[in-house]
Every structure is written in structure tokens, then in C-alpha cells.
Design an enzyme around this catalytic site. Structure first.
Site, mmCIF file in Angstrom:
data_model
loop_
_atom_site.group_PDB
_atom_site.id
_atom_site.type_symbol
_atom_site.label_atom_id
_atom_site.label_comp_id
_atom_site.label_asym_id
_atom_site.label_seq_id
_atom_site.Cartn_x
_atom_site.Cartn_y
_atom_site.Cartn_z
ATOM 1 N N CYS A 198 -13.922 30.207 3.532
ATOM 2 C CA CYS A 198 -14.454 31.515 3.922
ATOM 3 C C CYS A 198 -15.964 31.647 3.655
ATOM 4 C CB CYS A 198 -13.657 32.621 3.236
ATOM 5 S SG CYS A 198 -13.937 34.210 3.998
ATOM 6 N N GLU A 253 -5.165 29.633 0.441
ATOM 7 C CA GLU A 253 -4.521 29.916 -0.847
ATOM 8 C C GLU A 253 -3.500 31.052 -0.785
ATOM 9 O OE1 GLU A 253 -7.595 30.420 0.038
ATOM 10 O OE2 GLU A 253 -8.512 32.183 -0.874
ATOM 11 N N HIS A 278 -7.989 31.625 4.743
ATOM 12 C CA HIS A 278 -7.689 31.449 3.317
ATOM 13 C C HIS A 278 -6.416 30.618 3.127
ATOM 14 C CE1 HIS A 278 -10.666 34.140 1.464
ATOM 15 N NE2 HIS A 278 -10.629 34.746 2.641
#
Ligand code: XMP
Length: 509
Positions: A79, A169, A167
Site C-alpha cells: 500500500c 495481511e 493488503h
């Protein structure tokens, strides 16, 4: 440590999640503020740049010095990191004129790219940014796109530098963990050696070296962290470890006796100190929640200091500090990131002047449980709900007396045992009962009663920061309510708390 991963934090709310995913994949990682590179940079085999609430185009953009990293180590930029690498290396980042928040699906994946091995076109990813990469940096090669975001992922030719705007994660990026694994195993080519067994072995060895033949004092609370820390220290230094378990008179019913027995059964060198009266005397007449908390904190320090003086020549204070506490003390706000430290020890009680040993300071909570399991600690203890340090004092609204503690202990025991008997305990993150400072009218037999009201609270949560009440079965609540009113003298009404956090909190005080 070889095979370890450095995560540079630019302040994203998701940075800790990156670290947790990497650890779940059995790679060790450390999180550092973007402008505080660790001194042992050479020990890290790969670097990940996190997202950020800042924009690379703004005046207060966070500008890391990557001269020792980019092009020299395998690098994955997420990001903000991806936008930073584009913007300052010949690309162009501009405000996005379309919505780039939430779910999106990959519509293009470049073939034969190890980062996307095993990831199917159409895989769902999670976007969260208001800027977008319009032009890739020099030597940039586009690796993946969504319908709205052309440069969803890219790499820099001739380097092991990879960047993604989504993202990986968060769990909404369905193949996010796979992508992180690909980066670590196929690009950085590092080995997943971070397992509970290895951690235990390495930690015991390093504790032996750190502590030598000196004595350590450790305060046990009955909770997971202090217990796992104690068992690790015990394995390393045996009876040089002196544990102190204080009964503040505000624990659950029979908890002091039961937990003390459990500790002794684990072979810990532990002294149980019953200071109930000292705490209750200090609390007498106090009804303000913060005043109660401060009083309990102060008395605990006094009791612990008295006890620690009885252990001659102790040089160390063992603590169950875990990684989220460590990270919290690191700031990423602005270029002058500070690391809080407490050098000023003047005026502190003697035990606080000891050297500190914290065997769990690199672990997340779920890792502490995994390590606890490896160490053979009882599952029941490892699965225990969190319990606040000030104990029942903050669940007795208003002033605290021995009689109120006893009533609440009985109510709490019926509720908690009921949850266990009905296989509901493990579905709940935290549960307890609250004694309200009001009486209500009731009728028992032919008699009118005017007695206490208790509230039951059961919440689901991940870390206590947000929480929601648990939809416990009505039949269960009915049984528990009947049992409480029939068995606990002084209580004639039970209510169930259906407030979420926020706006309410988990505890009532
Ligand atoms: P709240 O009430 O803030 O609680 O939603 C969040 C979590 O923190 C625990 N808690 C405490 N723990 N000392 C503690 O050690 C305290 O003073 C304290 N107050 C709240 C609470 O039990 C919940 O798990």
C-alpha cells in the site's frame, strides 16, 4: 537472527496484522518504526514496508532511508510502501478518482511470477487507499490488476523488489497469506524456523546466559502470560526463580487456593501471600473507580516490595510483557520516533530497580498460548478468560466490602461453572458478573424482599479493543438466573448486559 523478517511500520492500523501473518507462517519478524532501522540490519533476510494513513504526496509524507535495503534485500512494499517506491523512483502517484476501498477481484495476473504462484485470477483482495499508482517507477513491471486498479502489484526489474497496493495481511484478501508465503519462501528464499519448539529451546538457552546464577523474582497473576514466563524461566534456571502469587482478596471463588496448587504441581518455586485484609482495609469507603484502581495498584506494590525483600540477593525482575506492549511503546508519528524508556529510577520501590527479564517480549498472545502448550501447561489454564488486575473490585460498583466480594464470588462461580458445563466457556472471550449498587423489590414465598441486582456479561472479542455481547441461549440464562437467585443469599434479580464495545466498555467501571 538469520531467516528473520524486518517490518517497517508507517503507522497503518494493519501493521501488527502483517507481523502476525508472518509469524503464523513460522517466520520470525520484528516490527520497527520506519525511521528507526535496527542496528543489526544485516541479520534480516527480507523487509516488508507497511501501509500508512499518510499520503506520499503530502508535505508530511513519511520518508524512510531505504539506501541499505532497496535493491540489496528482498523487499515487499504494501500500500503506502508500494506508492512510496513508485512516487520517488520515477513513477507517478495521484489521487484516485474512483473508489479503492474494500473488496476487489484480480482481473489480470502476469504469468510465471513467483509472487502469485498458486493464486488464481479472480482472487479477492482488499483495497484501502485514496491515492493510486498512475505510472510505475523506472523498470517497473506490472504483475496484477483489478478492474479499477491497473497497477495493483508490480516488481522492479533487476531487483528483488515487489510492491502491492492491496493488503495481503487482512483476511478479506483471500490469498493474502499465500502471497506473503510466496514472497518469503520463493523470492527471499528463507526457511520457516520460527516454531514454538524452537522458540522454547532458544529462549531457555538465552535465559541461562542472561541470568547466569543470579536470582529472579516474578509476580504470578494466574493469567496466561505470567504463567508461561514463569515456566520458561523455571526450565532455564530452576529454583533460582522465586515466584510470588498475591491474593488481593478480589479473586474469583477459591481461585487463590486452586491456582496456587496448580503452580506447585508445575514444579514452580512459588510463595502464596494472602494480603486480602490489607487490600480490603485500604479500599474501605472508596467508591470512585479510578481511586479503587490506584489503591489496589499501590497496595500491590507495597506487598510485592515487602515480599521481594525477603528474597535475598535477587538481581532480576521477571515479567510477562508481550509484543503488543512492546510495540505500543514505539511511536511512528513523525520523523522523531521515540522509544519510551524509564531511566529515572529514583523514588521507585526496590524491586522496580532490578534488571528486567522478559522472556515473552517478542510474542503475540496466540503465540504465548502455543508456547504454553509446547511447555505442557494445562489447556484449562491456557484457555482461561482474561481477568482484570483489580479483580472483582471493578465489578462491585461503588464501595467494596468483604460481604459484597463474597456475594459476587458466589454469583460469578455459578455463571462461569455453568458456561463450562454447557460447553459455552470456550465460545466466550470473557465473562463475569457485576454487583450493582441498587436493591430491587422481589417476592420469595409470601415474603417481600428488597435485595441486590446482579448483571451477567459475556462478550466475544479478539483483543478486548472492541467487543460484542454473546447471544447465550435463553434456556441457559434461565437456568443460571434461577440458580443464582435460589442459591445466593442477598440477590433477587439477574439481568443480562446486551451492550457492545464501543460505545460501552467490557467492564462496568
Ligand atoms: P474495558 O472495560 O476497557 O476492558 O472494555 C477491556 C479489557 O481490559 C480489562 N481491564 C483491565 N485489566 N486492569 C487490568 O489488568 C484494569 O484496570 C482493567 N480494566 C479493564 C477488561 O477485563 C477487559 O479484558
Amino acid at each position: 537472527m538469520n531467516n528473520s523478517v524486518l517490518i517497517l511500520d508507517f503507522g497503518s492500523q494493519y501493521t501488527q496484522l502483517i507481523a502476525r501473518r508472518v509469524r503464523e507462517l513460522n517466520f520470525f519478524c520484528e516490527l520497527h518504526p520506519f525511521n528507526h532501522l535496527p542496528e543489526n540490519l544485516d541479520d534480516f533476510s527480507a523487509v516488508i514496508l507497511s501501509g500508512s494513513p499518510y499520503s506520499v504526496r503530502s508535505e508530511d509524507a513519511l520518508l524512510p532511508d531505504l539506501s541499505k535495503i532497496k535493491g540489496k534485500k528482498p523487499l515487499l512494499a504494501v500500500c503506502y510502501g508500494a506508492q512510496y517506491l513508485a512516487h520517488f523512483n520515477g513513477g507517478n502517484v495521484a489521487p484516485s478518482n474512483i473508489r479503492e476501498y474494500g473488496r476487489a477481484n484480480l482481473s489480470f495476473i502476469k504469468e510465471n511470477e513467483p509472487l502469485f504462484d498458486g493464486i488464481a485470477i479472480d482472487s479477492q483482495v482488499w483495497m484501502s487507499h485514496s491515492d493510486t499508482i498512475k505510472e510505475l517507477p523506472t523498470r517497473g513491471v506490472c504483475l496484477a490488476s483489478t478492474n479499477d486498479v491497473v497497477n495493483a502489484a508490480y516488481r522492479i526489474d533487476g531487483e528483488q523488489t515487489y510492491a502491492i497496493q492491496f493488503h495481503p495481511e487482512v483476511s478479506h484478501s483471500i490469498d493474502g497469506k499465500k502471497l506473503l508465503e510466496n514472497f518469503l519462501t520463493k523470492i527471499a528464499k528463507i526457511t520457516p524456523t520460527w516454531t514454538p519448539d524452537n522458540f522454547v529451546e532458544m529462549t531457555i538457552q538465552s535465559l541461562k546466559e542472561q541470568v547466569g546464577d543470579e536470582k529472579v523474582i516474578l509476580g504470578l497473576s494466574g493469567g496466561v502470560d505470567s504463567t508461561v514466563a514463569a515456566v520458561l524461566l523455571n526450565k532455564a534456571i530452576g529454583n533460582q526463580l522465586h515466584c510470588i502469587f498475591v491474593n488481593n482478596g478480589l479473586l474469583r471463588k477459591n481461585e487463590f487456593e486452586n491456582v496456587l496448587k496448580q503452580y506447585e504441581g508445575m514444579g514452580l518455586n512459588v510463595k502464596g501471600v494472602d494480603a486480602s485484609e490489607r487490600f480490603l482495609t485500604a479500599l474501605a469507603g472508596k467508591s470512585d473507580p479510578e481511586d479503587k484502581r490506584k489503591t489496589i495498584g499501590r497496595v500491590f506494590i507495597e506487598v510485592f516490595d515487602d515480599e521481594s525483600h525477603k528474597i535475598e540477593d535477587a538481581k532480576w525482575l521477571g515479567q510477562g510483557t508481550i509484543y503488543p506492549d512492546v510495540i505500543e511503546s514505539l511511536s511512528v508519528k513523525g520523523p522523531s520516533a521515540t522509544i519510551k524508556s524509564h531511566h529515572n529510577v529514583g523514588g521507585l520501590p526496590d524491586f522496580m530497580k532490578l534488571k528486567v527479564v522478559e522472556p515473552l517480549r517478542m510474542l503475540f498472545k496466540d503465540e504465548v498460548r502455543r508456547v504454553g502448550k509446547t511447555l505442557g501447561i494445562d489447556e484449562e489454564l491456557l484457555g482461561r478468560h482474561p481477568f482484570p488486575g483489580p479483580g472483582l473490585a471493578i465489578r462491585i460498583l461503588g464501595d467494596v466490602t468483604a460481604e459484597k466480594v463474597q456475594i459476587l464470588q458466589e454469583v460469578d462461580a455459578i455463571f462461569i461453572n455453568g458456561l463450562k458445563e454447557h460447553n459455552l466457556y470456550d465460545k466466550v472471550w470473557q465473562a463475569g458478573a457485576i454487583l450493582l449498587p441498587i436493591n430491587s423489590v422481589g417476592v420469595m414465598g409470601d415474603e417481600r424482599t428488597y435485595e441486590k441486582v446482579v448483571a451477567l456479561r459475556a462478550v466475544e472479542s479478539v483483543d478486548g479493543m472492541t467487543a460484542d455481547w454473546v447471544d447465550l441461549p435463553y434456556t441457559f440464562l434461565q437456568k443460571i438466573s434461577n440458580a443464582i437467585i435460589n442459591k445466593v443469599k442477598g440477590v433477587n434479580r439477574v439481568v443480562y448486559d446486551i451492550s457492545s464495545k464501543p460505545p460501552a466498555t467490557i467492564e462496568w467501571e
